[in-house]
Write an enzyme that holds these catalytic residues in place. Sequence first.
Site, short mmCIF file in Angstrom:
data_model
loop_
_atom_site.label_atom_id
_atom_site.label_comp_id
_atom_site.label_asym_id
_atom_site.label_seq_id
_atom_site.Cartn_x
_atom_site.Cartn_y
_atom_site.Cartn_z
N LYS A 117 45.27 -47.04 -28.76
CA LYS A 117 46.44 -48.05 -28.55
C LYS A 117 45.46 -48.77 -27.95
CE LYS A 117 48.32 -47.32 -24.76
NZ LYS A 117 50.23 -47.43 -23.56
N ASP A 127 52.77 -48.66 -28.45
CA ASP A 127 52.95 -47.71 -26.93
C ASP A 127 54.53 -46.70 -27.13
OD1 ASP A 127 54.79 -49.75 -27.17
OD2 ASP A 127 53.51 -51.09 -25.89
#
Length: 213
Positions: A121, A139
């Site tokens: 991420k 996310d």
Amino acid sequence: MKLKERVLGIVEGLKREYPQAECSLNYEEPYQLLFATRLSAQCTDARVNIVTKELYGRFKTLQEIAECDISELERIVHPCGVYRMKARDIRACANVLLEKHGGRVPDTMEELTALPGVGRKTANLILGDVYGKPAVVADTHCIRISNMLGLCDSKDPKKVEMRLRDIVPPDEQNMLCHRFVWHGRAVCNARSPKCDSCVINKFCKTYQKENHS
Ligand code: SF4
């Protein structure tokens, strides 16, 4: 409606609605975004911005972070939670950046995810925002909204990332993820999505199913 048509409808609809969407973490240097993202795990961006203001005010260079007193770093990042691990990762990462990368944040997924405390991420955020490369930041908003829209059928961040990399044009991927965050906060929130006023409802599988079944 074909998948490609729906994807483009979503990309364009959100682009019109949130033309100014951007990462809500404040930073000036790439390493500052890297560490802010590490702090943002299980913490709000607003709180991270308060903490990083103090952090980068106190330690003005990567070198200073690499050499800092860990207990002082822990004290500063304490409000972000999981502070011992976050402080340890940040200081270790600063050392690796200096020792292996000449103080520069690398620009490949492989090198980024080899850094202490950096997962896909964070790596995607750096690739997209700092280096302008195609990137999918999977996310919580991205995962939830992609599933609601029917673009994917998984809660696994890596599967969602790979699916969006497959179906979203590369030069739209990074901004689409930022716009998912904005859309998730303003309209498609987890508890009560405002589907009737959502600008992409005609491309949304969940909405279509609930209103045309
Ligand atoms: S129609 Fe509803 S569920 Fe679908 S994206 Fe919009 S707000 Fe979310």
